[in-house]
Design a protein around this motif. Structure first.
Motif, PDB file in Angstrom:
ATOM      1  N   SER A  96      61.102 -81.595  -7.702  1.00 58.74           N
ATOM      2  CA  SER A  96      60.144 -82.698  -7.793  1.00 58.74           C
ATOM      3  C   SER A  96      59.908 -83.293  -6.402  1.00 58.74           C
ATOM      4  O   SER A  96      60.848 -83.493  -5.634  1.00 58.74           O
ATOM      5  CB  SER A  96      60.651 -83.798  -8.735  1.00 58.74           C
ATOM      6  N   GLU A  97      58.659 -83.574  -6.106  1.00 61.22           N
ATOM      7  CA  GLU A  97      58.303 -84.097  -4.790  1.00 61.22           C
ATOM      8  C   GLU A  97      58.797 -85.530  -4.613  1.00 61.22           C
ATOM      9  O   GLU A  97      58.721 -86.348  -5.535  1.00 61.22           O
ATOM     10  CB  GLU A  97      56.785 -84.063  -4.593  1.00 61.22           C
ATOM     11  N   THR A 145      53.641 -82.849  -9.329  1.00 63.15           N
ATOM     12  CA  THR A 145      54.650 -83.456  -8.463  1.00 63.15           C
ATOM     13  C   THR A 145      56.015 -83.605  -9.119  1.00 63.15           C
ATOM     14  O   THR A 145      57.016 -83.812  -8.434  1.00 63.15           O
ATOM     15  CB  THR A 145      54.195 -84.842  -7.978  1.00 63.15           C
TER      16      THR A 145
END
Length: 259
Positions: free
Chosen positions: A58-59, A9
């Motif tokens: 990045s999530e 993530t």
């Protein structure tokens, strides 16, 4: 070299070898804000520069600043691989680092908090509410000038047009929803009651011309931390590592290398 952490993530660059040093970028910038200091730091450290949740690759994460801090703590545990870690946060990255140190006290062994604080004044809170509202109704382009003024003094902007063009483009790549969520979180933030929980050594830095997180915020934060020392960086605003990289590196050098 980019790598993925925290179950894929969090995207981060990694360079150099040695003890891990994590650099967390500000809200109005991106991880490139460390490009002028990372090469020298990577001569001594394994430098990891994540894109904060919702930035770059990045999530994003729901749950405010606490959730961002939790995600970064998970990523740092992956980076660390059992080694002691120093975390340096600038601006929003500093708020994330402080929240992380409170919620996950064993994640870092030392902190450098550059141009942040534990809570904003009411005018500071209102500024974030106004930026969030303006970006919602008129888009990020409507507040780009305000954002750049919060990063750099006008004289610096005039003297560095190429850098300013790059920084404007970086800001306009920010996810508007992530930006608004961060503004709203910072407008409500008050970590002052938890400062005493941070038992590790902390270096607090602030540019003397910082309008986004003015020096009184750093004075207050340093006074509330059990093991903190404060340094004022002359002639700098909110991102001293971009504005005066040599001065910034000199300011953090002794702290980084202390045993």
């Amino acid at each position: 070299m980019d790598r993925r952490f925290a179950n894929g993530t969090v995207n981060a660059s990694q360079s150099g070898s040695g003890p891990p040093l994590v650099l967390l970028h500000s809200l109005l910038s991106d991880r490139a804000s460390f490009d002028r200091v990372a090469p020298e730091l990577s001569e001594t450290f394994r430098v990891i520069v994540p894109e904060l949740p919702g930035f770059g690759e990045s999530e994003a994460v729901r749950g405010g600043l606490a959730a961002v801090a939790d995600r970064i703590a998970g990523a740092i545990n992956d980076f660390a691989d059992g080694e002691d870690v120093i975390v340096l946060g600038n601006g929003y990255g500093g708020f994330v680092a402080l929240q992380m140190a409170i919620r996950h006290p064993n994640t870092a062994t030392r902190l450098i908090l550059a141009d942040c604080g534990a809570a904003f004044s009411e005018p500071g809170r209102e500024a974030f509410r106004n930026m969030a509202a303006a970006s919602r109704t008129r888009g990020l382009s409507a507040i780009t000038d305000v954002a750049m003024r919060r990063l750099f003094a006008p004289e610096f902007q005039e003297a560095n047009p190429d850098l300013m063009r790059d920084r404007r483009e970086a800001f306009l790549r920010t996810d508007p929803d992530v930006f608004r969520a961060a503004c709203e979180a910072l407008a409500e933030l008050d970590l002052r009651p938890q400062l005493g929980q941070v038992k590790i050594p902390v270096l607090v830095l602030v540019g003397e011309q910082d309008e986004a997180t003015p020096p009184p915020m750093s004075h207050e934060m340093a006074a509330g931390l059990p093991q903190a020392r404060l340094k004022i960086i002359p002639g700098c605003a909110h991102v001293p590592q971009l504005q005066s990289p040599r001065v910034f590196l000199d300011a953090i050098g002794d702290f980084l290398l202390q045993s």
